[in-house]
Design an enzyme around this catalytic site. Structure first.
Site, PDB file in Angstrom:
ATOM      1  N   GLU B 194       4.839 -11.439   9.251  1.00 59.54           N
ATOM      2  CA  GLU B 194       3.811 -10.901   8.349  1.00 59.54           C
ATOM      3  C   GLU B 194       3.927 -11.441   6.934  1.00 59.54           C
ATOM      4  OE1 GLU B 194       5.571  -8.951  10.419  1.00 59.54           O
ATOM      5  OE2 GLU B 194       4.051  -8.129  11.771  1.00 59.54           O
ATOM      6  N   HIS B 263       5.673   3.880  12.493  1.00 62.12           N
ATOM      7  CA  HIS B 263       4.351   3.376  12.891  1.00 62.12           C
ATOM      8  C   HIS B 263       3.226   4.319  12.495  1.00 62.12           C
ATOM      9  CE1 HIS B 263       6.600   0.545  15.325  1.00 62.12           C
ATOM     10  NE2 HIS B 263       5.506  -0.022  15.731  1.00 62.12           N
TER      11      HIS B 263
END
Lengths: 329, 460
Positions: B194, B263
């Site tokens: 990322e 998450h």
């Protein structure tokens, strides 16, 4: 220093040598002046001087063509001068004035010139590496043969994002030349205190990237390596890594106590490896220029730098309304 | 003894699916690990394997049956030598109802998430915020995909990059079909890096392209947040206006279902704090399509925070190909006179349900859908609060430094004399998201909390 000055030099014309001399000297005198202005309180914050490393940017700019891009870290003044940005605009940015390249809002570490394809000036160590690969991504996408020179230091070379970028740059064959300016100190941490890797450029092999170490104090060696790297990238076989073995004479920034290396080490480097002296010797010993010729150049450079400094002092501070501009396009 | 084979939950948010195809027939001997059936969820078609050796007794659900709830028995598995029961095959409609939420696998969101608010006839709601003209029903997922596809057709320099956006067809199927239409040059699968690919995308935006970066979830964008903020958001300013970053960072944000603390974070307040960024947070499919098209065309970096639980919800979307929603404009989802409920994204699920419940108690709530969190549409919020004199905010993010806190402060500074009660904020709890189903439900804000908050500001 791994590389030595090669005995048989690549051919360089008198004109080329004089050009490199002039450009390297401009950077050095400019940086000396910036150091002075910092001492006078006219430049604030962080100010990282490029003195000692001039051959790297001058040698690589010698192989760049129109449309090629460059991006670097916060030690960026030399890169801007070498790519043809106006010393007045650079110095005025250092003093935080409206005549600066970023209208005084960027400062020493954050300067840009879209016209000259200079994409900063980045204050976060290593951030410019994926950004540079992204510029190369755009060129490849748009189908031109431009190359992006992505400069970073031996300190940044330990950042994780450098290796994320190596991986993608090779995966997508991006036309990017990764230029590691190995000045041997990441701020105050010498290379041997930060890694056991024998060299930085060889790490590229893990990703399939070709590269080499270059004597970064020799502008002709830099240029020769740059020609090869650029040709590789233009042919669609990028990326390419150049590890420039170089040295900075001044501290990391203006507030560097210099406790991490000896005065003798710096003096030895200056007297034996200086990039400007090297070209000066070539010119004089080759009978390509006289002492007087070089004095004329020195005088001319000094005048340009003084003019930049005067401009940077006289340029007004940005209008207060500028606080609120350029946040959104 | 015969065991029942149950309809499996194949993703954290799956509640039902289509039994597309049986790959075994009654009387077949099967081994553990053998593929029994193909099951379609809203995200993907998955193969479903036997977990035990045995013989297929009865196939209880015919192939092609849609809407089979998770945990419905779909077949029986006999042990060797066991006789098949003679009971007639159940029709899909007669399939046993799913087990109660407390022990069913998907229990995502609070039960509320499984029951979208019923439309209300008054004033054309819930379409009051749409322009006049024909509409079609589509999911938020389809709306996002259509927005990207239309903008990629319009501008050859728009491209999508991220993890699994191409050959996998999108981790959440948002980019399904885009690789086929636009090719690998414009639908770029990245390695799982990322930080690196966000930086490459920002650089590409400076080089003349218009990247759309998909983060598989915004939780992973934490690795990339330096480039989002230091590289994308600040460069226009630092360059004195010479160069900006025309690009979109998008992906699911906030809690999904049962995926735990790492998450399940809502970044609405984080990104909304940054000058130089714009931030969208759509609720409906029309929001998703109209805002994403505008975001892709915007010359600034736009953070586009989606919600996984909303992906599968259907809404009306204008068919007009030029339909877009301007950034910085809130909409009124439901008009009311007693209290203003300001929310965005999935928070509106609770806000709208609460408004429904409150209406039965004689409290008329106006529901404002912010749609964009930066720039924020203060005018619409303040006008509503000046009308109702009361305000409750609803979001799933953490309470400290929330969007609600910012609104409460703004309303206090700009409309103090109009307030009949303090502004109350409903937020997620001040805890990392727990995994246990009951605790997770407790950690999120709920319709009941919104109802209670509204009653408190109405002194009821």
């Amino acid at each position: 220093m791994v590389a030595k000055k090669p005995a048989d030099r690549p051919n360089a014309s008198k004109e080329d040598l004089l050009k490199y001399y002039r450009e390297m000297l401009l950077i050095r005198r400019f940086e000396e002046k910036a150091g002075q202005l910092y001492g006078m309180g006219l430049i604030g914050g962080f100010c990282h001087l490029y003195i000692g490393q001039e051959a790297v940017v001058v040698g690589l700019e010698a192989v760049a063509k129109d449309g090629d891009k460059r991006i670097t870290s916060y030690r960026d003044h030399g890169h801007m001068l070498a790519c043809g940005m106006d010393p007045k605009g650079v110095m005025a940015e250092l003093t935080g004035r409206s005549g600066g390249y970023s209208k005084g809002k960027g400062g020493s570490m954050h300067m840009f010139s879209k016209d000259r394809h200079f994409y900063g000036g980045h204050g976060i160590v290593g951030a410019q590496v994926p950004l540079g690969a992204g510029l190369a991504f755009a060129d490849k996408y748009l189908g031109n043969d431009n190359v992006t020179f992505t400069y970073f230091g031996d300190g940044a070379a330990n950042q994780g994002q450098v290796y994320e970028t190596y991986n993608m740059a090779e995966l997508w064959n991006l036309p990017v030349v990764f230029v590691i300016e190995n000045n041997q100190y990441a701020m105050g941490t010498s290379m041997k205190r930060s890694t056991k890797s024998p060299s930085m450029w060889e790490r590229g092999a893990a990703y399939g990237i070709q590269g080499e170490a270059v004597d970064g104090m020799d502008v002709l060696a830099v240029k020769a390596a740059g020609e090869k790297a650029v040709a590789t990238c233009r042919a669609g076989d990028g990326p390419y890594i150049l590890e420039m073995m170089t040295y900075r004479y001044r501290g990391h920034s203006m507030s560097d106590p210099a406790k991490y290396r000896t005065r003798e080490e710096v003096d030895k480097m200056r007297s034996e490896k200086d990039a400007i002296d090297h070209v000066r010797d070539l010119l004089l010993q080759g009978g390509l220029a006289s002492e007087d010729d070089l004095k004329t150049i020195d005088k001319d450079i000094k005048a340009r730098v003084n003019e930049a400094a005067e401009f940077a002092k006289d340029s007004p501070e940005p209008p207060l309304a500028d606080l609120w501009t350029d946040i959104y396009a | 003894m015969a065991t029942e084979v149950l309809m499996p939950a194949l993703s954290p948010t799956m509640e039902e699916g289509t039994l597309a195809k049986w790959l075994v027939k009654e009387g077949d001997k099967v081994k553990s690990g053998q593929i029994l059936a193909e099951i379609e969820t809203d995200k993907a078609t998955m193969e479903f394997e036997a977990v035990d050796d045995g013989i297929i007794g009865t196939l209880l659900i015919a192939e092609g049956s849609a809407g089979v709830k998770v945990n419905t028995p779909i077949a029986t598995l006999l042990e060797d030598g066991e006789a098949a029961p003679t009971a007639p095959r159940a029709a899909p409609a007669a399939a046993k109802p799913a087990a109660p939420a407390s022990d069913a696998a998907p229990m995502a969101a609070p039960a509320i998430a499984t029951a979208p608010p019923a439309p209300v006839a008054a004033k054309g709601w819930p379409h009051a915020d749409l322009p006049e003209g024909p509409t079609k029903t589509m999911t938020v997922r389809e709306a996002l995909r259509e927005a990207m596809a239309e903008e990629m057709r319009r501008d050859p320099n728009v491209f999508l990059m991220g993890e699994e956006v191409g050959e996998y067809q999108g981790a959440y199927k948002i980019s399904q079909g885009l690789l086929d239409e636009f090719g690998a040059k414009r639908v770029v699968d990245t390695p799982i890096t990322e930080h690196g690919f966000a930086g490459i995308a920002v650089g590409a935006s400076w080089g003349g392209l218009r990247p759309i970066v998909e983060f598989m979830t915004f939780n992973f964008a934490m690795q990339a947040i330096d480039h989002i903020i230091n590289s994308a958001a600040k460069t226009l300013y630092m360059s004195g206006g010479q160069m900006g970053s025309p690009m979109v960072f998008r992906g699911p944000n906030g809690a999904a279902a049962r995926v735990g603390a790492q998450h399940s974070q809502d970044y609405a307040a984080w990104y909304s704090a940054i000058p130089g960024l714009k931030v969208c947070m759509p609720y409906s499919a029309a929001d998703a399509k109209g805002l994403l098209k505008t975001a892709i065309r915007d010359p600034n970096p736009v953070i586009f925070l989606e919600n996984e639980i909303l992906y599968g919800r259907s809404f009306e979307v204008p068919t007009d190909p030029d339909f877009t929603i301007p950034l910085g404009k809130a909409s009124i989802l439901r008009e009311g006179s007693d209290v203003t409920i300001v929310s965005f994204s999935i928070g509106l699920t609770y806000a709208l349900q609460a408004a429904e419940i409150l209406a039965k108690d004689g409290i008329s709530a106006e529901v404002v859908n912010l749609r964009t969190l930066r720039p924020i549409d203060y005018d619409t919020v303040l006008a509503s609060v000046m009308k109702t004199n009361r305000c409750v905010t609803v979001e799933e993010g953490f309470p400290v430094g929330s969007i609600g806190d910012h609104l409460a402060s703004t309303i206090m500074q700009r409309a103090f004399d109009h307030l009949d009660a303090p502004v109350v904020t409903c937020t997620g709890k001040d805890v990392p998201m727990p995994y246990a189903a009951n605790l997770e439900k407790l950690a999120l804000t709920t319709t009941a909390e919104v109802v209670a908050a509204v009653k408190s500001v109405c002194y009821r």
